[in-house]
Design a protein around this motif. Structure first.
Motif, PDB file in Angstrom:
ATOM      1  N   LEU A 115       0.829  -1.211   0.000  1.00 48.03           N
ATOM      2  CA  LEU A 115       0.000   0.000   0.000  1.00 48.03           C
ATOM      3  C   LEU A 115       0.863   1.261   0.000  1.00 48.03           C
ATOM      4  CD1 LEU A 115      -2.797  -1.001   2.547  1.00 48.03           C
ATOM      5  CD2 LEU A 115      -3.010  -0.832   0.055  1.00 48.03           C
ATOM      6  N   LEU A 116       1.979   1.237   0.737  1.00 47.59           N
ATOM      7  CA  LEU A 116       2.868   2.402   0.736  1.00 47.59           C
ATOM      8  C   LEU A 116       3.524   2.593  -0.625  1.00 47.59           C
ATOM      9  CD1 LEU A 116       4.593   2.053   4.236  1.00 47.59           C
ATOM     10  CD2 LEU A 116       2.753   3.626   3.576  1.00 47.59           C
ATOM     11  N   VAL A 117       3.795   1.501  -1.326  1.00 50.24           N
ATOM     12  CA  VAL A 117       4.325   1.604  -2.684  1.00 50.24           C
ATOM     13  C   VAL A 117       3.263   2.183  -3.617  1.00 50.24           C
ATOM     14  CG1 VAL A 117       5.079   0.250  -4.689  1.00 50.24           C
ATOM     15  CG2 VAL A 117       6.072  -0.185  -2.430  1.00 50.24           C
ATOM     16  N   ASP A 118       2.050   1.682  -3.537  1.00 50.64           N
ATOM     17  CA  ASP A 118       0.974   2.202  -4.385  1.00 50.64           C
ATOM     18  C   ASP A 118       0.696   3.673  -4.107  1.00 50.64           C
ATOM     19  OD1 ASP A 118       0.680  -0.210  -5.652  1.00 50.64           O
ATOM     20  OD2 ASP A 118      -1.063  -0.855  -4.474  1.00 50.64           O
ATOM     21  N   GLY A 119       0.904   4.117  -2.877  1.00 54.50           N
ATOM     22  CA  GLY A 119       0.710   5.517  -2.528  1.00 54.50           C
ATOM     23  C   GLY A 119       1.920   6.381  -2.806  1.00 54.50           C
ATOM     24  N   ARG A 120       2.927   5.825  -3.449  1.00 57.28           N
ATOM     25  CA  ARG A 120       4.164   6.511  -3.796  1.00 57.28           C
ATOM     26  C   ARG A 120       4.884   7.071  -2.569  1.00 57.28           C
ATOM     27  NH1 ARG A 120       5.633   6.966  -8.646  1.00 57.28           N
ATOM     28  NH2 ARG A 120       6.940   8.794  -8.242  1.00 57.28           N
ATOM     29  N   ILE A 121       4.676   6.415  -1.440  1.00 58.65           N
ATOM     30  CA  ILE A 121       5.452   6.723  -0.237  1.00 58.65           C
ATOM     31  C   ILE A 121       6.758   5.937  -0.247  1.00 58.65           C
ATOM     32  CG2 ILE A 121       5.501   6.542   2.282  1.00 58.65           C
ATOM     33  CD1 ILE A 121       3.651   8.719   1.356  1.00 58.65           C
ATOM     34  N   ALA A 122       6.695   4.665  -0.661  1.00 60.18           N
ATOM     35  CA  ALA A 122       7.859   3.783  -0.646  1.00 60.18           C
ATOM     36  C   ALA A 122       8.272   3.407  -2.056  1.00 60.18           C
ATOM     37  CB  ALA A 122       7.553   2.528   0.162  1.00 60.18           C
ATOM     38  N   ASP A 123       9.587   3.280  -2.246  1.00 62.90           N
ATOM     39  CA  ASP A 123      10.161   2.861  -3.517  1.00 62.90           C
ATOM     40  C   ASP A 123      10.147   1.333  -3.578  1.00 62.90           C
ATOM     41  OD1 ASP A 123      11.961   2.074  -5.575  1.00 62.90           O
ATOM     42  OD2 ASP A 123      13.078   3.946  -5.386  1.00 62.90           O
ATOM     43  N   PRO A 124       9.543   0.728  -4.591  1.00 65.32           N
ATOM     44  CA  PRO A 124       9.439  -0.740  -4.640  1.00 65.32           C
ATOM     45  C   PRO A 124      10.779  -1.457  -4.717  1.00 65.32           C
ATOM     46  CG  PRO A 124       8.790   0.232  -6.743  1.00 65.32           C
ATOM     47  CD  PRO A 124       8.910   1.362  -5.763  1.00 65.32           C
ATOM     48  N   ASN A 125      11.832  -0.762  -5.120  1.00 65.97           N
ATOM     49  CA  ASN A 125      13.142  -1.390  -5.253  1.00 65.97           C
ATOM     50  C   ASN A 125      14.091  -1.057  -4.103  1.00 65.97           C
ATOM     51  OD1 ASN A 125      12.711  -2.683  -7.837  1.00 65.97           O
ATOM     52  ND2 ASN A 125      12.685  -0.610  -8.702  1.00 65.97           N
ATOM     53  N   ARG A 126      13.568  -0.365  -3.089  1.00 67.00           N
ATOM     54  CA  ARG A 126      14.425   0.028  -1.966  1.00 67.00           C
ATOM     55  C   ARG A 126      13.705  -0.251  -0.646  1.00 67.00           C
ATOM     56  NH1 ARG A 126      16.618   5.963  -2.791  1.00 67.00           N
ATOM     57  NH2 ARG A 126      14.432   6.414  -3.345  1.00 67.00           N
TER      58      ARG A 126
END
Length: 668
Positions: free
Chosen positions: A199-210
């Motif tokens: 969810l944090l990745v989808d919300g552009r809070i977290a980088d999926p590769n980091r």
């Protein structure tokens, strides 16, 4: 439940639970700047960042409020009613309390993401308390955010506001039906983290590769689970599937730092002595014969959880029935019951990263994420061999995959956790994540770093000693042989010494006991006093002997101590438990104590003691037995090279590695 176990629980809950089970320091709590939804409305104009969108229990996003130092804190907890319940609704609807800590809002506006993400998973009995929570073995969430990281802290299901307290369950009774402790299950606690990260990745809070994961004790276990899953999710039926965010973004763990963690849950609580620190341990050997319960530790863990968490009611869920598991372990031998066999298999398949790494139960072997494994030589809960077991298999299976080990006088009791040692680990964790999550040029070191136990507590630990591999840290070996027969009795041993060295009722690693003489029913072996500059144990002491057993359910509890003739006291250096094979207890057999790190100074005498019980640490056998020990050979792996001055009878110890076979269903 006996009075002794109740006393253990009272002591733990009163002052020791935070240190023993991975919690924050006593009195640690969310600080005034942890952020709260209560003031989010007034700060929304200056802190518009929100997290988890419509995935909270009310369907309302959580606003991230500015906190001291400019960081932003998103506080998702229940507020006493369903209308104000801002917990995350997990993949199966279970409410999970959380904190998300973000860097300061950028001057250009927006939330500034996606950020490299650090997931901090908490210890047993210690749900997260916000950005200043210091239980994770590395920087706090506040410190990570100040460096440009986003940080996720979930209260694991069954703890705190994640359906752990009565109040949190009453807010939404239906949603909390599965909100009980699943004991770091790949399918639940690990998947909760994976879902929240998605969810944090989808919300552009977290980088999926980091994405980095870390945690202490119980949280260290789930961190190692996540690193081993790497880019996979385990479904309820045990099948593995690609890890993707709810919107379909492929995800993987880029780096992991489990601290004071386990790799085989059942072995860590009920060891049988079959793990080898310098070999790949066969899966079947870890599973059977059933080991000996660490009685004081298991009782304390169960009671701390029973008073601070929510266990599944009896008969509700056979795969998370901790009440039955505890009763089964506490009952002791025989271990051929269906309850024991089911518990052993479930712990291996759904709770132990070692078996997943080995490709057990139909899983495909897959390299884990880059790892920094940090455990303690003096940690009696999850000792050093819990990570050495994993390290050996990972190196044998995936020799080019990055893996680093940090071992010292750290972790649970009896560890001293000296400031220099924990500070060195803190800096190493920071550099490790900076390298793998932010691309820093430094921080990619592999190999093993070790610091030795020293006493008194005020003295600095020895080292650090560094080598490319674990075996390279101990090129030499002190060998000792005794042909004389001695007898170990199931009732033997000095209870005062056993209590002094117990991690719950005794003291920390520098606790001493009277050295005394021979005690009835104990086999005792004193080596020649160290000479010259002495020598440094840096590995797992190995015992080989001929055994003749009379009686039922035999085992040996081993203690290696340093005897100081000047004070006539002894200090515990290493310990171990060895369950005799119930089918073939006689004959020549070899086992290892847990790895230790200690310098035997000139004049000091290493002494090995073999006992039939080590109560209160180890559970007494239900049988009455005697073990005649003869032709004993003790091997002490030492840091000094063969031929070094003052090191007697040094030989080179060969290193061996071989792939572990797949497990079988253990039979009684």
């Amino acid at each position: 439940m006996g009075l002794k176990k109740v006393v253990v629980a009272v002591v733990l809950l009163g002052c020791l639970a935070p240190m023993l089970f991975g919690g924050a320091p006593a009195g640690a709590a969310a600080t005034a700047d942890s952020g709260s939804s209560a003031r989010s409305a007034s700060s929304a104009a200056t802190a518009p960042t929100t997290v988890f969108g419509h995935h909270t229990m009310t369907g309302q996003p959580v606003v991230c409020a500015p906190a001291h130092g400019g960081i932003r804190v998103c506080d998702g907890h229940e507020r006493g009613s369903a209308a104000s319940d801002l917990r995350l609704e997990s993949f199966d609807g279970t409410p999970l309390a959380f904190y998300v800590t973000l860097p300061a809002q950028p001057a250009r506006g927006g939330h500034g993401g996606p950020y490299p993400l650090v997931v901090q998973s908490h210890g047993w009995g210690a749900p997260p308390s916000g950005p200043n929570d210091a239980q994770y073995g590395g920087p706090t969430a506040r410190q990570w955010a100040a460096k440009g990281y986003a940080v996720l802290q979930l209260a694991a299901r069954g703890w705190g506001d994640s359906c752990g307290s009565v109040a949190s369950r009453l807010v939404n009774v239906t949603a909390c039906l599965h909100g009980y402790v699943h004991l770091d299950d790949f399918r639940y606690e690990a998947r909760d983290v994976q879902y929240a990260v998605g969810l944090l990745v989808d919300g552009r809070i977290a980088d999926p590769n980091r994405i980095g994961v870390t945690g202490e004790s119980y949280g260290g276990g789930v961190s190692l689970d996540l690193a081993t899953l790497e880019n996979r999710v385990m479904a309820a039926d045990g099948s593995l599937h690609p890890w993707k965010s709810p919107r379909g973004v492929p995800l993987h763990v880029a780096a992991a730092v489990p601290f004071a963690a386990y790799s085989d849950l059942m072995y860590s609580l009920r060891p049988n002595g079959r793990t080898r620190s310098s070999q790949v341990t066969p899966l079947a050997a870890d599973l059977w014969p059933a080991g000996v319960e660490k009685a004081s530790i298991v009782s304390g863990l169960f009671l701390v959880g029973g008073l601070g968490a929510y266990y599944a009611p009896p008969l509700l869920d056979s795969q998370a029935d901790l009440l039955t598991w505890f009763a089964t372990m506490a009952a002791g031998e025989p271990y051929s019951t269906p309850e024991n066999r089911s518990m052993i298999r479930q712990a291996a398949q759904f709770h132990s990263s070692y078996f997943l790494l080995a490709g057990a139960f139909g899983a495909k072997r897959q390299a884990p994420a880059p790892l920094l494994l940090a455990n303690g030589f003096t940690d009696d809960v999850f000792p050093a061999d819990e990570v050495l077991r994993y390290y050996n298999l990972a190196r044998a299976s995936f020799p080019t995959n990055p893996i680093e080990v940090f071992l010292a006088d750290i972790g649970h009791q009896r560890a001293n956790n000296k400031a220099r040692d924990t500070g060195l680990l803190h800096r190493r964790v920071e550099a490790f994540f900076d390298h793998y999550l932010k691309g820093a040029a430094s921080g990619s070191a592999v190999g093993v770093t070790a610091l030795t136990q020293t006493c008194p507590v005020s003295s600095p630990s020895g080292g650090p000693y560094r080598a490319a591999t674990w075996d390279a840290l101990h090129p030499g070996e002190v060998a000792y042989t005794s042909r004389a027969a001695q007898t170990v009795l199931s009732t033997g041993g000095n209870p005062l010494v056993a209590k002094a060295f117990d991690p719950i009722l005794g003291g920390l690693a520098c606790t001493t006991a009277p050295a005394g003489g021979a005690f009835p029913g104990v086999a005792s072996y004193s080596l020649p006093a160290a000479t010259g500059s002495g020598y440094t144990l840096l590995g797992a002491p190995q015992v080989t002997a001929d055994y003749r057993v009379i009686g039922a359910f035999p085992y040996l509890a081993a203690r290696l101590v340093d005897v100081d003739p000047a004070t006539n006291t002894e200090t515990l250096v290493a310990r171990g438990i060895y369950r005799m094979n119930p089918r073939r207890p006689d004959g020549r057999q070899t086992f290892e104590l847990h790895a230790g790190a200690w310098h035997f100074a000139a004049g000091h005498v290493p002494k090995l003691e073999l006992l039939g019980t080590d109560l209160p640490f180890s559970r007494p056998s239900n049988g009455v037995f005697s073990v005649t020990v003869s032709n004993l050979q003790l091997r002490l792996p030492v840091h000094e090279v063969p031929g070094a001055r003052g090191v007697p009878k040094v030989v080179t110890r060969p290193a061996t590695t071989r792939l572990a076979p797949r497990p079988h269903d253990p039979r009684g």
